[in-house]
Design a protein around this motif. Sequence first.
Motif, PDB file in Angstrom:
ATOM      1  N   PRO A 193      22.696  34.838 -13.764  1.00 23.77           N
ATOM      2  CA  PRO A 193      21.750  35.918 -14.056  1.00 23.77           C
ATOM      3  C   PRO A 193      22.024  36.547 -15.416  1.00 23.77           C
ATOM      4  CG  PRO A 193      22.549  36.106 -11.810  1.00 23.77           C
ATOM      5  CD  PRO A 193      23.358  35.031 -12.460  1.00 23.77           C
ATOM      6  N   SER A 194      20.942  36.858 -16.117  1.00 22.31           N
ATOM      7  CA  SER A 194      21.052  37.381 -17.467  1.00 22.31           C
ATOM      8  C   SER A 194      19.959  38.397 -17.720  1.00 22.31           C
ATOM      9  CB  SER A 194      20.937  36.239 -18.476  1.00 22.31           C
ATOM     10  OG  SER A 194      20.767  36.734 -19.790  1.00 22.31           O
ATOM     11  N   GLY A 195      20.233  39.297 -18.650  1.00 20.29           N
ATOM     12  CA  GLY A 195      19.222  40.254 -19.068  1.00 20.29           C
ATOM     13  C   GLY A 195      18.456  39.826 -20.291  1.00 20.29           C
ATOM     14  N   ALA A 196      18.694  38.616 -20.765  1.00 14.69           N
ATOM     15  CA  ALA A 196      18.037  38.134 -21.980  1.00 14.69           C
ATOM     16  C   ALA A 196      16.607  37.709 -21.679  1.00 14.69           C
ATOM     17  CB  ALA A 196      18.817  36.966 -22.573  1.00 14.69           C
ATOM     18  N   THR A 197      15.649  38.394 -22.264  1.00  7.68           N
ATOM     19  CA  THR A 197      14.244  38.121 -22.017  1.00  7.68           C
ATOM     20  C   THR A 197      13.879  36.666 -22.306  1.00  7.68           C
ATOM     21  OG1 THR A 197      13.749  40.397 -22.647  1.00  7.68           O
ATOM     22  CG2 THR A 197      11.913  38.864 -22.580  1.00  7.68           C
ATOM     23  N   MET A 198      14.468  36.103 -23.351  1.00  7.95           N
ATOM     24  CA  MET A 198      14.097  34.751 -23.765  1.00  7.95           C
ATOM     25  C   MET A 198      14.479  33.693 -22.743  1.00  7.95           C
ATOM     26  SD  MET A 198      17.004  34.085 -26.685  1.00  7.95           S
ATOM     27  CE  MET A 198      16.628  35.625 -27.494  1.00  7.95           C
ATOM     28  N   ARG A 199      15.344  34.025 -21.829  1.00  6.17           N
ATOM     29  CA  ARG A 199      15.761  33.065 -20.800  1.00  6.17           C
ATOM     30  C   ARG A 199      14.663  32.803 -19.772  1.00  6.17           C
ATOM     31  NH1 ARG A 199      21.021  33.281 -18.836  1.00  6.17           N
ATOM     32  NH2 ARG A 199      20.031  32.620 -16.898  1.00  6.17           N
ATOM     33  N   TYR A 200      13.739  33.717 -19.650  1.00  9.56           N
ATOM     34  CA  TYR A 200      12.760  33.664 -18.563  1.00  9.56           C
ATOM     35  C   TYR A 200      11.461  33.042 -19.039  1.00  9.56           C
ATOM     36  CZ  TYR A 200      16.171  36.504 -16.217  1.00  9.56           C
ATOM     37  OH  TYR A 200      17.334  36.951 -15.647  1.00  9.56           O
ATOM     38  N   ARG A 201      11.087  31.963 -18.369  1.00 13.51           N
ATOM     39  CA  ARG A 201       9.916  31.190 -18.792  1.00 13.51           C
ATOM     40  C   ARG A 201       8.612  31.716 -18.188  1.00 13.51           C
ATOM     41  NH1 ARG A 201      10.040  24.917 -17.493  1.00 13.51           N
ATOM     42  NH2 ARG A 201      12.053  25.185 -18.511  1.00 13.51           N
ATOM     43  N   TYR A 202       8.684  32.191 -16.964  1.00 12.68           N
ATOM     44  CA  TYR A 202       7.467  32.598 -16.262  1.00 12.68           C
ATOM     45  C   TYR A 202       7.529  34.092 -15.949  1.00 12.68           C
ATOM     46  CZ  TYR A 202       7.285  27.569 -15.568  1.00 12.68           C
ATOM     47  OH  TYR A 202       7.284  26.214 -15.768  1.00 12.68           O
ATOM     48  N   TRP A 203       6.379  34.752 -16.079  1.00 12.45           N
ATOM     49  CA  TRP A 203       6.298  36.200 -15.897  1.00 12.45           C
ATOM     50  C   TRP A 203       5.108  36.549 -15.020  1.00 12.45           C
ATOM     51  CZ3 TRP A 203       9.669  39.763 -18.180  1.00 12.45           C
ATOM     52  CH2 TRP A 203      10.608  39.208 -19.054  1.00 12.45           C
ATOM     53  N   GLY A 204       5.282  37.588 -14.214  1.00 13.85           N
ATOM     54  CA  GLY A 204       4.169  38.124 -13.461  1.00 13.85           C
ATOM     55  C   GLY A 204       3.363  39.095 -14.310  1.00 13.85           C
ATOM     56  N   GLN A 205       2.317  39.637 -13.711  1.00 11.63           N
ATOM     57  CA  GLN A 205       1.427  40.560 -14.412  1.00 11.63           C
ATOM     58  C   GLN A 205       1.913  41.995 -14.364  1.00 11.63           C
ATOM     59  OE1 GLN A 205      -1.342  39.612 -16.313  1.00 11.63           O
ATOM     60  NE2 GLN A 205      -0.233  37.694 -15.984  1.00 11.63           N
ATOM     61  N   GLY A 206       2.843  42.275 -13.498  1.00 16.34           N
ATOM     62  CA  GLY A 206       3.415  43.609 -13.441  1.00 16.34           C
ATOM     63  C   GLY A 206       2.805  44.487 -12.367  1.00 16.34           C
ATOM     64  N   THR A 207       3.572  45.483 -11.939  1.00 18.29           N
ATOM     65  CA  THR A 207       3.096  46.482 -10.984  1.00 18.29           C
ATOM     66  C   THR A 207       3.556  47.850 -11.472  1.00 18.29           C
ATOM     67  OG1 THR A 207       3.038  47.121  -8.634  1.00 18.29           O
ATOM     68  CG2 THR A 207       5.127  46.260  -9.455  1.00 18.29           C
ATOM     69  N   GLN A 208       2.659  48.821 -11.418  1.00 18.52           N
ATOM     70  CA  GLN A 208       2.938  50.149 -11.960  1.00 18.52           C
ATOM     71  C   GLN A 208       3.753  50.973 -10.974  1.00 18.52           C
ATOM     72  OE1 GLN A 208       1.946  51.694 -15.048  1.00 18.52           O
ATOM     73  NE2 GLN A 208       3.368  53.273 -14.325  1.00 18.52           N
ATOM     74  N   VAL A 209       4.810  51.576 -11.478  1.00 15.78           N
ATOM     75  CA  VAL A 209       5.607  52.536 -10.714  1.00 15.78           C
ATOM     76  C   VAL A 209       5.547  53.872 -11.455  1.00 15.78           C
ATOM     77  CG1 VAL A 209       7.925  53.176  -9.966  1.00 15.78           C
ATOM     78  CG2 VAL A 209       7.134  50.807  -9.723  1.00 15.78           C
ATOM     79  N   THR A 210       5.121  54.901 -10.747  1.00 17.11           N
ATOM     80  CA  THR A 210       5.040  56.230 -11.327  1.00 17.11           C
ATOM     81  C   THR A 210       5.849  57.193 -10.472  1.00 17.11           C
ATOM     82  OG1 THR A 210       2.822  55.779 -12.187  1.00 17.11           O
ATOM     83  CG2 THR A 210       3.517  58.079 -12.091  1.00 17.11           C
ATOM     84  N   VAL A 211       6.795  57.869 -11.107  1.00 22.73           N
ATOM     85  CA  VAL A 211       7.651  58.812 -10.406  1.00 22.73           C
ATOM     86  C   VAL A 211       7.325  60.218 -10.907  1.00 22.73           C
ATOM     87  CG1 VAL A 211      10.010  59.433  -9.794  1.00 22.73           C
ATOM     88  CG2 VAL A 211       9.434  57.044 -10.272  1.00 22.73           C
ATOM     89  N   SER A 212       6.886  61.069 -10.010  1.00 24.63           N
ATOM     90  CA  SER A 212       6.524  62.431 -10.386  1.00 24.63           C
ATOM     91  C   SER A 212       7.707  63.362 -10.194  1.00 24.63           C
ATOM     92  CB  SER A 212       5.338  62.906  -9.554  1.00 24.63           C
ATOM     93  OG  SER A 212       5.687  62.960  -8.186  1.00 24.63           O
ATOM     94  N   TYR A 235       6.619  47.347 -13.887  1.00 22.91           N
ATOM     95  CA  TYR A 235       7.735  46.495 -13.520  1.00 22.91           C
ATOM     96  C   TYR A 235       7.260  45.055 -13.399  1.00 22.91           C
ATOM     97  CZ  TYR A 235      10.784  50.467 -12.742  1.00 22.91           C
ATOM     98  OH  TYR A 235      11.564  51.588 -12.926  1.00 22.91           O
ATOM     99  N   TYR A 236       8.014  44.156 -14.019  1.00 21.90           N
ATOM    100  CA  TYR A 236       7.677  42.740 -14.056  1.00 21.90           C
ATOM    101  C   TYR A 236       8.794  41.916 -13.417  1.00 21.90           C
ATOM    102  CZ  TYR A 236       4.486  44.218 -17.809  1.00 21.90           C
ATOM    103  OH  TYR A 236       3.515  44.841 -18.550  1.00 21.90           O
ATOM    104  N   CYS A 237       8.406  40.867 -12.719  1.00 19.28           N
ATOM    105  CA  CYS A 237       9.407  39.884 -12.332  1.00 19.28           C
ATOM    106  C   CYS A 237       9.228  38.647 -13.209  1.00 19.28           C
ATOM    107  CB  CYS A 237       9.320  39.519 -10.857  1.00 19.28           C
ATOM    108  SG  CYS A 237       7.865  38.578 -10.374  1.00 19.28           S
ATOM    109  N   ALA A 238      10.296  37.893 -13.330  1.00 22.34           N
ATOM    110  CA  ALA A 238      10.303  36.727 -14.201  1.00 22.34           C
ATOM    111  C   ALA A 238      11.206  35.655 -13.607  1.00 22.34           C
ATOM    112  CB  ALA A 238      10.771  37.114 -15.599  1.00 22.34           C
TER     113      ALA A 238
END
Length: 125
Positions: A105-124, A94-97
């Motif tokens: 607010p938009s779901g368009a990836t190109m709108r977001y200039r800055y991104w984090g490195q992400g955090t893993q979510v695992t659901v068993s 999961y990434y924030c941007a």
Amino acid sequence: QVQLVESGGGLVQAGGSLRLSCAASEGTFSGSTMGWFRQAPGKDREFVAAINWSGGTTYYSGTMKGRFTASRDNAKNTVYLQMNSLKPEDTAVYYCAADPSAADPSGATMRYRYWGQGTQVTVSS
């Protein structure tokens, strides 16, 4: 340059909950639209949720709406993603941007200039 750092990921059983946090390093965070995205192995990056600068407007992917809630605390330069009723198919990084334009607010990836490195979510199952 805005730096974003996600935290709160981990391993959880199906039906459980997690709250992700995204801390921003820079003062213009409070004027930015923030988004959450995720990417599962072998799949494209997928929009999850977005929230406007004030927190008054949110936008969700149809598959996550009702289970996930985005919020923010501008005093702490932090945005959150509360995830409930988790399913194995929610397993992803999961990434924030940040979109400094402060547009709706938009779901368009190109709108977001800055991104984090992400955090893993695992659901068993």
